[in-house]
Motif scaffolding. Structure first.
Motif, PDB file in Angstrom:
ATOM      1  N   GLN A  32     -22.969  49.039  -1.831  1.00 45.94           N
ATOM      2  CA  GLN A  32     -22.139  47.961  -1.287  1.00 45.94           C
ATOM      3  C   GLN A  32     -23.000  46.900  -0.630  1.00 45.94           C
ATOM      4  N   GLU A  41     -24.801  45.054  -3.313  1.00 44.60           N
ATOM      5  CA  GLU A  41     -23.873  44.133  -3.982  1.00 44.60           C
ATOM      6  C   GLU A  41     -23.662  42.913  -3.119  1.00 44.60           C
ATOM      7  N   GLY A  42     -23.515  43.205  -1.810  1.00 45.43           N
ATOM      8  CA  GLY A  42     -23.281  42.114  -0.877  1.00 45.43           C
ATOM      9  C   GLY A  42     -24.468  41.185  -0.801  1.00 45.43           C
ATOM     10  N   SER A  43     -25.647  41.769  -0.536  1.00 50.25           N
ATOM     11  CA  SER A  43     -26.781  40.900  -0.230  1.00 50.25           C
ATOM     12  C   SER A  43     -27.327  40.190  -1.459  1.00 50.25           C
ATOM     13  N   LEU A  59     -25.894  39.357  -4.216  1.00 50.33           N
ATOM     14  CA  LEU A  59     -25.048  38.355  -4.866  1.00 50.33           C
ATOM     15  C   LEU A  59     -24.296  37.506  -3.859  1.00 50.33           C
ATOM     16  N   ASN A  60     -24.695  37.667  -2.608  1.00 50.92           N
ATOM     17  CA  ASN A  60     -23.985  36.914  -1.582  1.00 50.92           C
ATOM     18  C   ASN A  60     -24.425  35.466  -1.628  1.00 50.92           C
ATOM     19  N   SER A  61     -24.064  34.810  -2.714  1.00 54.16           N
ATOM     20  CA  SER A  61     -24.540  33.448  -2.920  1.00 54.16           C
ATOM     21  C   SER A  61     -23.634  32.470  -2.215  1.00 54.16           C
ATOM     22  N   ASN A  62     -24.219  31.645  -1.419  1.00 54.80           N
ATOM     23  CA  ASN A  62     -23.434  30.584  -0.793  1.00 54.80           C
ATOM     24  C   ASN A  62     -23.263  29.461  -1.804  1.00 54.80           C
ATOM     25  N   GLY A  63     -22.155  28.780  -1.682  1.00 52.66           N
ATOM     26  CA  GLY A  63     -21.967  27.603  -2.528  1.00 52.66           C
ATOM     27  C   GLY A  63     -21.403  27.934  -3.890  1.00 52.66           C
ATOM     28  N   ASN A  64     -20.454  28.883  -3.935  1.00 51.77           N
ATOM     29  CA  ASN A  64     -19.736  29.125  -5.176  1.00 51.77           C
ATOM     30  C   ASN A  64     -18.856  27.940  -5.505  1.00 51.77           C
ATOM     31  N   SER A  65     -18.290  27.386  -4.469  1.00 51.82           N
ATOM     32  CA  SER A  65     -17.378  26.276  -4.709  1.00 51.82           C
ATOM     33  C   SER A  65     -18.092  25.017  -4.309  1.00 51.82           C
ATOM     34  N   LYS A  66     -18.295  24.189  -5.255  1.00 54.90           N
ATOM     35  CA  LYS A  66     -19.062  22.981  -4.975  1.00 54.90           C
ATOM     36  C   LYS A  66     -18.104  21.872  -4.600  1.00 54.90           C
ATOM     37  N   SER A 115     -17.389  20.729  -9.893  1.00 54.97           N
ATOM     38  CA  SER A 115     -18.767  20.995 -10.227  1.00 54.97           C
ATOM     39  C   SER A 115     -19.402  19.771 -10.880  1.00 54.97           C
TER      40      SER A 115
END
Lengths: 301, 445
Positions: B51, B54-56, B58-65, B69
């Protein structure tokens, strides 16, 4: 007599000002969806005043930029939304019209849940002939409690930044929520164990995070393309396929029209499970998940 | 013998070892339990680690631009139609209203309407900008028209927003919407009569959203006044607008908005409107000088079951406009001597329309238009020639439409008008498509 009246009025005005002042001490939170409203309430406690722009009965993709929503964004200190283009049809307009500097993109008062976690189903090709797809991935993240945990921790930290005066309270609430939520996850995972690997039919592709979490197997979608209503050709194709190998249930979100699901259910005997797409009224996230899980599990396989 | 010996040995062994065997099984059981527990602990540990991973990872900031896009957001509107008219569309007039701008019925038969190219984006954290270019065919030549080109402050704070450039004026309700998002193929008659379909000008706009629970917005615009219906050559501020909107919800299913607005141009010089040619001579064009004031009231009510407009919704829309003008009319290219008249204009009109989405992809609508005018002047013949005499006729029109909306990006519309704009009733039929490509911005209420 007249003087007395004036006194009375000025006293009233004073009281109102005091009240306004006290009311202002609370942080105004504008949540786009009820799940973020519930999370904000839990983490913010009495220090926040939360408004949810939508209910679980509303399709968050298709909300109109109503005047009432502009008025709410105008007064918000913190905006908590899903992001990932879920609210693209209305939120940018609310933000532009509000004239509120605190909640604009890039500001501390602009919090997007999807930015805190990884998203599934990021499309390789952006083509509208594939339906209403989201460029940054599937935005319906509220059905993965592990992701909710990540979002909660980020939101807790954001509350501390926006309102440092109450940081202790936010820290305490976050800790409390994290503990309860972790226990709840263990409980849900245990109760949902029999669901692992079960085939399901969904009406719209908005359960992907739950499918991944519980190991459900999506075998069919009622919509031919995301956002395009089911049509008879597509449904009859599904029917022939599902008659041969039926699924355990048809999942429908509370805001969706369940006409096609009912038709398919009658023809195949697959039960419909209609789940609230977010907490109802003042439900907490735990109460809402408890309800969802019991509906899923109680459904006989 | 051997067998018996073996038997004895086994029995002996069995009796001797009976106790230890039982004990051993017990030991084994407890050991097994311990191992199981260890395994379980390991498993939980492992899951936790996964967990965290998975968190760290893929913990990508900026999924929503932000908004899209694409930066800037580019969208293209394709619009085309087939139109049929009983009367000659060239003969169109609206007695009592001098037509200008883009007023008119458009082409007969097949034609492409406004092809719009729109680009918009947040410039930075302080500004938003948008440009809309319309490509349209006017009398055989393709014209590129700059419909909008403005910048706007983002979060100036305190509910204030400043817009500058060329933009759709906040007068009325429909005026702020692009033609492609209108519910009918053509503008309401009063928009055609007063604005030549839409009031667009270059200038600056300030809006303030009052911090109360109800939506309350007030604003003002100052503009050049160089475009119809100001159409003057005055320098500086040629026209100004003030507006106020109030709106809210009644429960989850009902919402409303009420608007009041006022537009004024104090020093209109040479506002030209559609001219008539007389026997192959020069076109005599009416030109107005003076001051012009417009007052408007608009009311919109919307209903959507459970607040879900996608599948079913109803919208009721009403607008009323009244215009007072004072000045003079000159018929350019007339005479000599030049034909002139003093002019005291009083024109008003309203429309009421309702649309109903009865199925997820189907919508129908009904609209009624009505205008009236009472214009006076020193020379009634000149006014009549300028199209400002109502000819004893009350222009009205009734329209019905049905739309197929396969997705939020496409629409095919069939519309019928019974048009009594002037004395001869005209039956009009439109089959129109409107498609939106690329990023599609949000539509206002």
């Amino acid at each position: 007599m007249f003087n007395q009246r004036i006194k009375k009025y000025s006293f009233g005005v004073l009281l109102w000002l005091l009240y306004a002042n006290v009311a202002h001490a609370q942080i105004d939170i504008f949540a786009c969806e009820p799940e973020w409203a519930a999370l904000s309430r839990t983490l913010g406690g009495d220090a926040v005043k939360v408004y949810s722009a939508t209910t679980a009965q509303q399709d968050p993709h298709h909300i109109q930029a109503r005047p009432s929503l502009i008025a709410k964004v105008r007064r918000a200190d913190l905006l908590v939304c899903t992001g990932a283009e879920l609210e693209i049809g209305w939120l940018p307009l609310l933000l532009r019209k509000s004239g509120n500097g605190k909640v604009q993109p890039g500001q501390e008062g602009h919090f997007l849940a999807a930015d805190q976690v990884s998203l599934l189903e990021k499309p390789a090709v952006l083509d509208r002939s594939l339906g209403d797809i989201h460029a940054s991935g599937n935005p319906h993240i509220q059905f993965d409690p592990r992701r909710i945990l990540q979002i909660a921790s980020a939101l807790g930290n954001r509350l501390i930044i926006v309102d440092p005066a109450n940081s202790e309270l936010y820290q305490k609430n976050l800790q409390g929520f994290t503990e309860q939520w972790q226990q709840a996850i263990a409980r849900w995972e245990q109760s949902a164990h029999p669901l692992h690997g079960k085939p399901i039919v969904v009406s719209h592709n908005n359960w992907i995070y739950m499918e991944q979490w519980l190991g459900l197997k999506k075998v069919a979608v009622l919509e031919p393309k995301p956002g395009i209503p089911p049509n008879s050709t597509h449904l009859s194709k599904l029917l022939t396929r599902l008659k041969k190998s039926p699924a355990d249930m048809i999942l429908v979100a509370s805001y969706q029209n369940d006409k096609s699901a009912r038709w398919l259910s009658q023809k195949t005997g697959m039960p419909i499970v209609k789940l609230a797409f977010g907490p109802i009224k003042n439900q907490t996230l735990i109460q809402w998940f408890d309800q969802i899980m019991s509906l899923l599990v109680s459904n006989p396989p | 013998m051997r067998k018996a010996l073996l038997m004895i040995a086994v029995t002996a062994a069995a009796t001797c070892n009976l106790k230890p065997v039982v004990a051993e099984t017990k030991v084994a059981e407890t050991e097994l339990e311990a191992i199981e527990q260890q395994l379980e602990a390991l498993k939980i540990e492992h899951e936790k680690r996964i967990q965290v991973l998975e968190g760290s990872s893929l913990n990508s900031n900026g999924n929503s631009k932000g908004q899209s896009s694409f930066n800037p957001a580019i969208s293209l509107i394709l619009d085309g139609r087939y139109a049929s008219f009983d009367n000659d569309p060239e003969e169109y007039e609206l007695p009592g209203f001098a037509l200008g701008g883009e007023a008119g019925l458009g082409e007969k038969g097949f034609s492409v309407g406004h092809t719009e190219l729109m680009m918009s984006a947040n410039v930075d954290d302080k500004f938003f900008g948008r440009m809309t270019v319309a490509i349209a065919e006017h009398e055989g030549s393709t014209e590129v028209e700059l419909e909008e080109a403005f910048i706007q402050t983002l979060g100036l704070g305190h509910g204030l927003t400043i817009k500058a450039g060329r933009f759709l004026s906040e007068i009325g309700y429909l005026n702020t919407q692009h033609a492609h998002s209108w519910d009918f193929a053509d503008a309401p008659l009063i928009y055609r009569g007063l604005f030549g379909n839409q009031l667009i000008d270059d200038g600056v706009q300030l809006t303030y959203v009052v911090p109360v629970d109800l939506f309350l917005q007030v604003g003002a615009e100052a503009s050049s006044g160089s475009r119809f219906p100001a159409g003057g050559t005055s320098d500086g501020v040629g026209a100004w607008t003030v507006f106020a909107d109030v709106g809210g919800d009644l429960g989850i299913e009902h919402s409303w908005q009420l608007g009041l607005s006022h537009w004024q141009a104090d020093d209109v010089e040479g506002r030209a409107s559609g001219g008539h040619a007389h026997g192959g001579g020069d076109v005599e064009t009416p030109s107005f000088d003076g001051d012009s004031k417009i007052n408007a009231l608009d009311l919109v009510y919307k209903w959507a079951p459970n607040g879900n407009p996608k599948n079913t919704n109803f919208k009721l829309q009403f607008e009323y406009f009244s215009r007072q003008e004072n000045g003079g009319i000159t018929m350019l290219n007339s005479g000599p001597p030049l034909e002139t008249s003093s002019y005291d204009g009083d024109q008003n009109g309203w429309y009421l329309q309702a649309t109903y989405r009865f199925k997820p992809q189907w919508q129908t609508g009904l609209r009624y238009d009505r205008l009236s005018s009472n214009n006076t002047g020193s020379d009634s013949d000149v006014l009549a020639e300028a199209g400002l005499d109502d000819e004893g006729h009350t222009p009205e029109r009734i329209s019905v439409m049905v739309e197929w909306v396969p997705s939020e990006f496409s629409r095919i519309r069939l519309q019928y008008n019974r048009d009594d704009s002037y004395e001869e009733t005209d039956n009009q039929l439109f089959l129109q498509y409107t498609m939106s490509l690329g990023s599609h911005g949000a539509h206002s209420f």
